[in-house]
Design a protein around this motif. Structure first.
Motif, PDB file in Angstrom:
ATOM      1  N   GLY A   1      -6.995 140.712  67.215  1.00 20.27           N
ATOM      2  CA  GLY A   1      -5.795 141.614  67.273  1.00 20.27           C
ATOM      3  C   GLY A   1      -6.282 143.073  67.828  1.00 20.27           C
ATOM      4  O   GLY A   1      -5.347 143.849  67.591  1.00 20.27           O
ATOM      5  N   TYR A   2      -7.139 143.079  68.515  1.00 19.39           N
ATOM      6  CA  TYR A   2      -7.330 144.314  69.291  1.00 19.39           C
ATOM      7  C   TYR A   2      -7.516 143.789  70.924  1.00 19.39           C
ATOM      8  O   TYR A   2      -8.436 143.497  71.417  1.00 19.39           O
ATOM      9  CB  TYR A   2      -8.835 144.712  68.882  1.00 19.39           C
ATOM     10  CG  TYR A   2      -8.867 145.142  67.509  1.00 19.39           C
ATOM     11  CD1 TYR A   2      -8.462 146.564  66.990  1.00 19.39           C
ATOM     12  CD2 TYR A   2      -9.040 144.020  66.368  1.00 19.39           C
ATOM     13  CE1 TYR A   2      -8.579 146.423  65.603  1.00 19.39           C
ATOM     14  CE2 TYR A   2      -8.914 144.427  65.089  1.00 19.39           C
ATOM     15  CZ  TYR A   2      -8.676 145.650  64.659  1.00 19.39           C
ATOM     16  OH  TYR A   2      -8.729 145.976  63.225  1.00 19.39           O
TER      17      TYR A   2
ATOM     18  N   GLY B   1      -4.655 138.048  65.424  1.00 22.01           N
ATOM     19  CA  GLY B   1      -5.025 139.284  64.421  1.00 22.01           C
ATOM     20  C   GLY B   1      -6.342 139.229  64.050  1.00 22.01           C
ATOM     21  O   GLY B   1      -7.178 138.095  64.060  1.00 22.01           O
ATOM     22  N   GLY B   2      -6.807 140.054  63.523  1.00 23.19           N
ATOM     23  CA  GLY B   2      -8.213 140.544  62.941  1.00 23.19           C
ATOM     24  C   GLY B   2      -9.134 140.868  63.808  1.00 23.19           C
ATOM     25  O   GLY B   2      -8.917 140.643  65.371  1.00 23.19           O
ATOM     26  N   LYS B   3     -10.383 141.300  63.327  1.00 23.02           N
ATOM     27  CA  LYS B   3     -11.396 141.735  64.382  1.00 23.02           C
ATOM     28  C   LYS B   3     -11.831 140.370  65.301  1.00 23.02           C
ATOM     29  O   LYS B   3     -11.639 139.289  64.566  1.00 23.02           O
ATOM     30  CB  LYS B   3     -12.632 142.356  63.613  1.00 23.02           C
ATOM     31  CG  LYS B   3     -12.194 143.556  62.805  1.00 23.02           C
ATOM     32  CD  LYS B   3     -13.287 144.455  62.597  1.00 23.02           C
ATOM     33  CE  LYS B   3     -12.743 145.886  62.131  1.00 23.02           C
ATOM     34  NZ  LYS B   3     -12.819 145.889  60.561  1.00 23.02           N
TER      35      LYS B   3
ATOM     36  N   ARG C   1      -7.979 145.260  44.310  1.00 16.85           N
ATOM     37  CA  ARG C   1      -8.231 145.908  45.825  1.00 16.85           C
ATOM     38  C   ARG C   1      -8.796 147.056  45.862  1.00 16.85           C
ATOM     39  O   ARG C   1      -9.522 147.480  46.541  1.00 16.85           O
ATOM     40  CB  ARG C   1      -6.689 145.726  46.562  1.00 16.85           C
ATOM     41  CG  ARG C   1      -6.958 145.193  47.909  1.00 16.85           C
ATOM     42  CD  ARG C   1      -5.530 144.800  48.577  1.00 16.85           C
ATOM     43  NE  ARG C   1      -6.401 144.625  49.963  1.00 16.85           N
ATOM     44  CZ  ARG C   1      -5.214 144.513  50.955  1.00 16.85           C
ATOM     45  NH1 ARG C   1      -4.110 144.406  50.833  1.00 16.85           N
ATOM     46  NH2 ARG C   1      -5.704 144.128  52.222  1.00 16.85           N
TER      47      ARG C   1
ATOM     48  N   ASP D   1      -8.501 137.764  57.136  1.00 17.22           N
ATOM     49  CA  ASP D   1      -9.977 138.259  56.732  1.00 17.22           C
ATOM     50  C   ASP D   1     -10.169 137.583  55.475  1.00 17.22           C
ATOM     51  O   ASP D   1     -11.391 137.338  55.304  1.00 17.22           O
ATOM     52  CB  ASP D   1      -9.911 139.846  56.382  1.00 17.22           C
ATOM     53  CG  ASP D   1      -9.505 140.584  57.575  1.00 17.22           C
ATOM     54  OD1 ASP D   1     -10.342 140.380  58.645  1.00 17.22           O
ATOM     55  OD2 ASP D   1      -8.874 141.557  57.480  1.00 17.22           O
TER      56      ASP D   1
ATOM     57  N   ARG E   1      -8.857 152.842  50.177  1.00 14.80           N
ATOM     58  CA  ARG E   1      -7.346 152.580  50.411  1.00 14.80           C
ATOM     59  C   ARG E   1      -6.505 153.443  49.351  1.00 14.80           C
ATOM     60  O   ARG E   1      -5.570 153.212  49.456  1.00 14.80           O
ATOM     61  CB  ARG E   1      -7.207 151.117  50.253  1.00 14.80           C
ATOM     62  CG  ARG E   1      -7.855 150.063  51.407  1.00 14.80           C
ATOM     63  CD  ARG E   1      -7.480 148.945  51.127  1.00 14.80           C
ATOM     64  NE  ARG E   1      -6.275 148.191  51.377  1.00 14.80           N
ATOM     65  CZ  ARG E   1      -5.947 147.728  52.466  1.00 14.80           C
ATOM     66  NH1 ARG E   1      -6.884 147.454  52.896  1.00 14.80           N
ATOM     67  NH2 ARG E   1      -4.590 147.280  52.446  1.00 14.80           N
TER      68      ARG E   1
ATOM     69  N   ARG F   1      -3.341 154.892  50.378  1.00 17.21           N
ATOM     70  CA  ARG F   1      -2.243 154.036  50.967  1.00 17.21           C
ATOM     71  C   ARG F   1      -1.740 153.455  49.483  1.00 17.21           C
ATOM     72  O   ARG F   1      -0.566 153.400  49.511  1.00 17.21           O
ATOM     73  CB  ARG F   1      -2.924 152.957  51.761  1.00 17.21           C
ATOM     74  CG  ARG F   1      -2.951 153.164  53.162  1.00 17.21           C
ATOM     75  CD  ARG F   1      -3.547 152.137  54.050  1.00 17.21           C
ATOM     76  NE  ARG F   1      -3.018 150.874  53.827  1.00 17.21           N
ATOM     77  CZ  ARG F   1      -3.202 149.756  54.404  1.00 17.21           C
ATOM     78  NH1 ARG F   1      -4.336 149.834  55.209  1.00 17.21           N
ATOM     79  NH2 ARG F   1      -2.356 148.554  54.421  1.00 17.21           N
TER      80      ARG F   1
ATOM     81  N   LYS G   1       2.424 147.602  61.926  1.00 13.06           N
ATOM     82  CA  LYS G   1       2.224 147.218  63.565  1.00 13.06           C
ATOM     83  C   LYS G   1       2.790 145.726  63.729  1.00 13.06           C
ATOM     84  O   LYS G   1       3.189 145.893  64.788  1.00 13.06           O
ATOM     85  CB  LYS G   1       0.463 147.304  63.613  1.00 13.06           C
ATOM     86  CG  LYS G   1       0.166 147.134  65.111  1.00 13.06           C
ATOM     87  CD  LYS G   1      -1.188 147.632  65.451  1.00 13.06           C
ATOM     88  CE  LYS G   1      -1.449 147.607  66.838  1.00 13.06           C
ATOM     89  NZ  LYS G   1      -2.809 147.774  67.039  1.00 13.06           N
TER      90      LYS G   1
ATOM     91  N   GLY H   1      -0.488 140.316  57.671  1.00 19.30           N
ATOM     92  CA  GLY H   1      -1.366 141.384  57.197  1.00 19.30           C
ATOM     93  C   GLY H   1      -2.866 141.076  57.428  1.00 19.30           C
ATOM     94  O   GLY H   1      -3.404 140.690  58.521  1.00 19.30           O
ATOM     95  N   GLY H   2      -3.576 141.219  56.234  1.00 18.55           N
ATOM     96  CA  GLY H   2      -5.183 140.914  56.410  1.00 18.55           C
ATOM     97  C   GLY H   2      -5.486 139.541  55.974  1.00 18.55           C
ATOM     98  O   GLY H   2      -6.704 139.362  55.618  1.00 18.55           O
TER      99      GLY H   2
ATOM    100  N   GLY I   1      -1.437 138.782  62.178  1.00 18.49           N
ATOM    101  CA  GLY I   1      -2.067 139.594  61.134  1.00 18.49           C
ATOM    102  C   GLY I   1      -2.894 140.878  61.955  1.00 18.49           C
ATOM    103  O   GLY I   1      -3.828 140.924  62.065  1.00 18.49           O
ATOM    104  N   LEU I   2      -1.775 141.840  61.957  1.00 23.00           N
ATOM    105  CA  LEU I   2      -2.191 142.935  62.666  1.00 23.00           C
ATOM    106  C   LEU I   2      -2.225 144.093  61.755  1.00 23.00           C
ATOM    107  O   LEU I   2      -2.245 145.362  62.061  1.00 23.00           O
ATOM    108  CB  LEU I   2      -1.368 143.438  64.002  1.00 23.00           C
ATOM    109  CG  LEU I   2      -1.136 142.333  65.292  1.00 23.00           C
ATOM    110  CD1 LEU I   2      -0.075 142.767  66.057  1.00 23.00           C
ATOM    111  CD2 LEU I   2      -2.664 141.997  65.639  1.00 23.00           C
ATOM    112  N   GLY I   3      -1.711 143.885  60.491  1.00 22.01           N
ATOM    113  CA  GLY I   3      -1.370 144.953  59.318  1.00 22.01           C
ATOM    114  C   GLY I   3      -0.154 145.386  59.620  1.00 22.01           C
ATOM    115  O   GLY I   3       0.344 145.362  60.617  1.00 22.01           O
ATOM    116  N   ALA I   4       0.607 146.112  58.368  1.00 21.51           N
ATOM    117  CA  ALA I   4       1.706 146.525  58.628  1.00 21.51           C
ATOM    118  C   ALA I   4       1.778 147.951  58.784  1.00 21.51           C
ATOM    119  O   ALA I   4       0.768 148.668  58.250  1.00 21.51           O
ATOM    120  CB  ALA I   4       2.351 146.205  57.045  1.00 21.51           C
TER     121      ALA I   4
END
Ligand code: UDP
Length: 248
Positions: free
Chosen positions: A136-137, A108-110, A213, A190, A220, A223, A166, A186-187, A161-164
């Motif tokens: 994660g892409y 996951g992550g960039k 945050r 990062d 954000r 959200r 997902k 999640g993140g 860690g693809l975020g929720a």
């Protein structure tokens, strides 16, 4: 294990230590086990998305993540033992990994973030065995070879860690993946990679991590409105339920 249902999502009332012990037991059992870390935002999303709710309820362990869950549980008359954030649980597992030979995979992550997180985890925790990383892409071709890679590595922990939501949907949608424990984080990479800063301990202690945050990532806010909305929704459902049962 004591459980509470918040807006029909099961939360297991475990402390960090109990969550860890439960996960260690999963490693001794056959097959794969799934751990999710529902917070207010995810539970609110599941309130609107039945598929997500069913996915969350199909896990082996749902730890209570965040102050919203603690407050909501109170409205149901439950006292949550401890907040168990996904990031903290992942770190707890990594901290205790040296000497145990656990095979860990970070997904996951960039691009580059999971590698950086792996490096930092190794320098922080010493002898931990990170057997692979992937960003994660990915498209479906890449996904196929990534899953082959994971399946060839006899993975104990696959942190996703693809975020929720997902990551929850992705884990559920890929029963062919062989890893003893799969967990949505999640993140977290990062933070581990130093791309995003975690709230200082004082914010965490006061249950104000969301505020930190919001200051760091103001975009954000939309959200994050889910947090008060979540508490209100639980309140409404609870009051409605109590009035209803009073009438019976
Ligand atoms: N992410 C990813 N693939 C995607 C979408 C997101 O790997 O297709 C990663 C993103 O890079 C970030 C994490 O998922 O690292 C999402 O972080 P966020 O803090 O938004 O997630 P949360 O912890 O709120 O679920």
């Amino acid at each position: 294990m004591e459980r509470v249902e918040i807006l029909s999502v099961r939360i297991d009332n475990v402390s960090m230590d109990e969550a860890y012990k439960t996960i260690m037991d999963f490693l001794k059992e056959e097959g794969r086990h799934i751990v999710y870390t529902p917070n207010a935002e995810i539970i609110m999303a599941a309130y609107r998305d039945r598929e997500l709710k069913d996915i969350l309820n199909s896990s082996d362990l749902n730890v209570p993540d965040g102050i919203g869950v603690v407050m909501a549980a109170r409205l149901y008359g439950f006292r949550i033992k401890e907040r168990v954030a996904g990031f903290d649980l992942m770190n707890y597992i990594c901290k205790n990994a040296p000497g145990k030979g656990h095979r860990i995979y970070l997904l996951g992550g960039k691009p580059g973030v999971a590698e950086e997180a792996a490096k930092n985890a190794a320098s922080t925790y010493g002898d931990i065995n990170i057997v692979g990383t992937h960003d994660g892409y990915f498209d479906s071709e890449e996904e196929k070879s990534m899953i082959e890679d994971i399946n060839s590595k006899d993975v104990d922990f696959l942190f996703v860690g693809l975020g929720a939501p997902k990551q929850e949907k992705w884990i559920y949608g890929h029963p062919e993946i062989k890893a003893r424990v799969m967990m949505g984080v999640g993140g977290s990479f990062d933070v581990l990679a130093g791309v995003v800063k975690r709230a200082p301990a004082i914010y965490q202690k006061l249950g104000l991590e969301w505020l930190y945050r919001l200051i760091q990532e103001p975009w954000r806010y939309k959200r994050m409105l889910n947090l008060p909305l979540f508490v209100l929704t639980v309140f409404k459902e609870r009051i409605g339920g109590l009035i209803w049962s009073g009438r019976q």
